[in-house]
Enzyme design. Sequence first.
Site, PDB file in Angstrom:
ATOM      1  CE1 TYR A 146      39.817  42.444  38.420  1.00 53.98           C
ATOM      2  CE2 TYR A 146      38.280  41.392  39.963  1.00 53.98           C
ATOM      3  CZ  TYR A 146      39.112  42.749  39.542  1.00 53.98           C
ATOM      4  OH  TYR A 146      39.149  43.557  40.733  1.00 53.98           O
ATOM      5  CE  LYS A 150      43.098  42.616  40.150  1.00 57.39           C
ATOM      6  NZ  LYS A 150      43.844  43.733  40.238  1.00 57.39           N
TER       7      LYS A 150
HETATM    8  P1  NAD Z   1      39.382  51.144  36.594  1.00 60.93           P
HETATM    9  O1  NAD Z   1      39.085  50.478  35.264  1.00 60.93           O
HETATM   10  O2  NAD Z   1      38.780  52.368  36.549  1.00 60.93           O
HETATM   11  O3  NAD Z   1      41.023  51.370  36.481  1.00 60.93           O
HETATM   12  C1  NAD Z   1      41.938  50.325  35.996  1.00 60.93           C
HETATM   13  C2  NAD Z   1      43.020  51.334  35.078  1.00 60.93           C
HETATM   14  O4  NAD Z   1      44.144  50.329  34.981  1.00 60.93           O
HETATM   15  C3  NAD Z   1      42.235  51.813  34.020  1.00 60.93           C
HETATM   16  O5  NAD Z   1      42.838  53.111  33.653  1.00 60.93           O
HETATM   17  C4  NAD Z   1      42.735  51.260  32.881  1.00 60.93           C
HETATM   18  O6  NAD Z   1      42.941  51.869  31.509  1.00 60.93           O
HETATM   19  C5  NAD Z   1      44.237  50.604  33.267  1.00 60.93           C
HETATM   20  N1  NAD Z   1      44.650  49.485  32.744  1.00 60.93           N
HETATM   21  C6  NAD Z   1      44.055  48.165  32.603  1.00 60.93           C
HETATM   22  N2  NAD Z   1      44.829  47.496  31.847  1.00 60.93           N
HETATM   23  C7  NAD Z   1      46.206  47.892  31.526  1.00 60.93           C
HETATM   24  C8  NAD Z   1      47.487  47.822  30.894  1.00 60.93           C
HETATM   25  N3  NAD Z   1      47.471  46.606  30.453  1.00 60.93           N
HETATM   26  N4  NAD Z   1      48.334  48.703  30.977  1.00 60.93           N
HETATM   27  C9  NAD Z   1      48.223  49.940  31.410  1.00 60.93           C
HETATM   28  N5  NAD Z   1      47.057  50.456  32.052  1.00 60.93           N
HETATM   29  C10 NAD Z   1      45.824  49.515  32.090  1.00 60.93           C
HETATM   30  O7  NAD Z   1      39.063  50.247  37.840  1.00 60.93           O
HETATM   31  P2  NAD Z   1      39.387  50.507  39.448  1.00 60.93           P
HETATM   32  O8  NAD Z   1      37.893  50.283  39.982  1.00 60.93           O
HETATM   33  O9  NAD Z   1      40.027  51.673  39.627  1.00 60.93           O
HETATM   34  O10 NAD Z   1      40.362  49.187  39.794  1.00 60.93           O
HETATM   35  C11 NAD Z   1      41.765  49.737  39.845  1.00 60.93           C
HETATM   36  C12 NAD Z   1      42.318  48.277  40.546  1.00 60.93           C
HETATM   37  O11 NAD Z   1      41.820  48.156  41.784  1.00 60.93           O
HETATM   38  C13 NAD Z   1      42.284  47.143  39.704  1.00 60.93           C
HETATM   39  O12 NAD Z   1      43.525  46.412  39.711  1.00 60.93           O
HETATM   40  C14 NAD Z   1      40.997  46.507  40.532  1.00 60.93           C
HETATM   41  O13 NAD Z   1      41.276  44.838  40.176  1.00 60.93           O
HETATM   42  C15 NAD Z   1      41.379  46.793  41.874  1.00 60.93           C
HETATM   43  N6  NAD Z   1      40.307  46.555  42.572  1.00 60.93           N
HETATM   44  C16 NAD Z   1      39.059  47.868  42.634  1.00 60.93           C
HETATM   45  C17 NAD Z   1      37.922  47.388  43.391  1.00 60.93           C
HETATM   46  C18 NAD Z   1      36.941  48.431  43.284  1.00 60.93           C
HETATM   47  O14 NAD Z   1      35.896  48.389  43.967  1.00 60.93           O
HETATM   48  N7  NAD Z   1      36.915  49.454  42.686  1.00 60.93           N
HETATM   49  C19 NAD Z   1      37.647  46.242  44.140  1.00 60.93           C
HETATM   50  C20 NAD Z   1      38.839  45.284  44.130  1.00 60.93           C
HETATM   51  C21 NAD Z   1      40.050  45.397  43.311  1.00 60.93           C
END
Ligand code: NAD
Length: 320
Positions: A146, A150
């Site tokens: 991960y 990133k």
């Molecule tokens: P989440 O898993 O709920 O959402 C991620 C979405 O991406 C999912 O709907 C998944 O199905 C989709 N996805 C994954 N791979 C894919 C692909 N190859 N093609 C199309 N869709 C794909 O996670 P989240 O918490 O909503 O995170 C969203 C983004 O924010 C991510 O990039 C994550 O790294 C980043 N992020 C989130 C947090 C947090 O605290 N929630 C913190 C840091 C970074």
Amino acid sequence: MPRTLITGGAGFLGSHLCDRFIAEGHEVICMDNFITGNPDNVAHLIGHPRFSLIKHDVTNFIYVPGDLDYVLHFASPASPIDYLKYPIQTLKVGALGTHKALGLAKAKNARFFLASTSEVYGDPLVHPQHESYWGNVNPVGMRGVYDEAKRFAEAMTMAYQRYHSIETRIIRIFNTYGPRMRLDDGRALPTFMGQALRDEPITVFGDGSQTRSFCYVDDLVEGIYRLLLSGYPDPCNIGNPDEITILDFANEIIDLTGSSSRIAFKPLPADDPKIRQPDITTAREVLQWEPRVNRREGLRRTLDFVRRKVESKPSSVEMP
Ligand code: NAD
Ligand code: UDP
């Protein structure tokens, strides 16, 4: 009317962004392969004249007809157990998916927005974490899939900005919580709330002295919106600096729910960061942004959602 593509739009954060951009008058194209997300998260938008949902894996060529003003790349497994379950997909969506989304933004002359993470700082040796800190990441550890994906995504985004002159923004998101988190995503908050509501033991990893700083989703979405519209081309932290140990956090949730759960200490996963707190000086100065929802209020709002989920699914939380 601005036209905006949100990859990962059916996930936790992506679905809140779909809501915000629809409310701001955008046409929103939500693209997701549902690997960790769920179309239920955007079911309320289906049928809206400015919303469409496309099932597509963004590691493959992305085809979107017509113009685009903004490409927000949020697709990626995001919780530790998700990216441990899908290590190759996580690396691919951070690397190939980011490349495809950047290529699309370049072809459409759209502004590109990357969802990066506090994990680029790894197990940090500097505290709190300012954007100028380069991090302490184990590239071959369990979290490496991960963190390195990133870090690559950030490098690729800066390369497109420098060599193809496209407009890009990079947000480094710190732990964010709120409604629509999956109860089985293994993250501390939904796990602890689910356990507390069922009066099951709260699984604290290690001795619980590791810290995190939790941001409510509405504050994050406001920060994303401001950063997107700003002229700021470098990475920007968004998060809530209110830091707490995981043990105190577990006890806070026990108090809030009135649960009779006890704490059950479990082994600490490898490379689990010991401390984490965002330095949000950049966001304060450039975006005039700071979090507004304190943890007590954010937890209360999230609890309403988790309670409904738990009541509709009485069996114990199923870990994937
Ligand atoms: P989440 O898993 O709920 O959402 C991620 C979405 O991406 C999912 O709907 C998944 O199905 C989709 N996805 C994954 N791979 C894919 C692909 N190859 N093609 C199309 N869709 C794909 O996670 P989240 O918490 O909503 O995170 C969203 C983004 O924010 C991510 O990039 C994550 O790294 C980043 N992020 C989130 C947090 C947090 O605290 N929630 C913190 C840091 C970074
Ligand atoms: N954690 C825990 N028990 C759990 C889930 C998580 O003690 O059931 C700990 C985890 O080891 C980490 C912190 O809570 O130290 C935050 O974990 P989370 O998965 O929410 O986010 P991240 O580690 O990615 O910050």
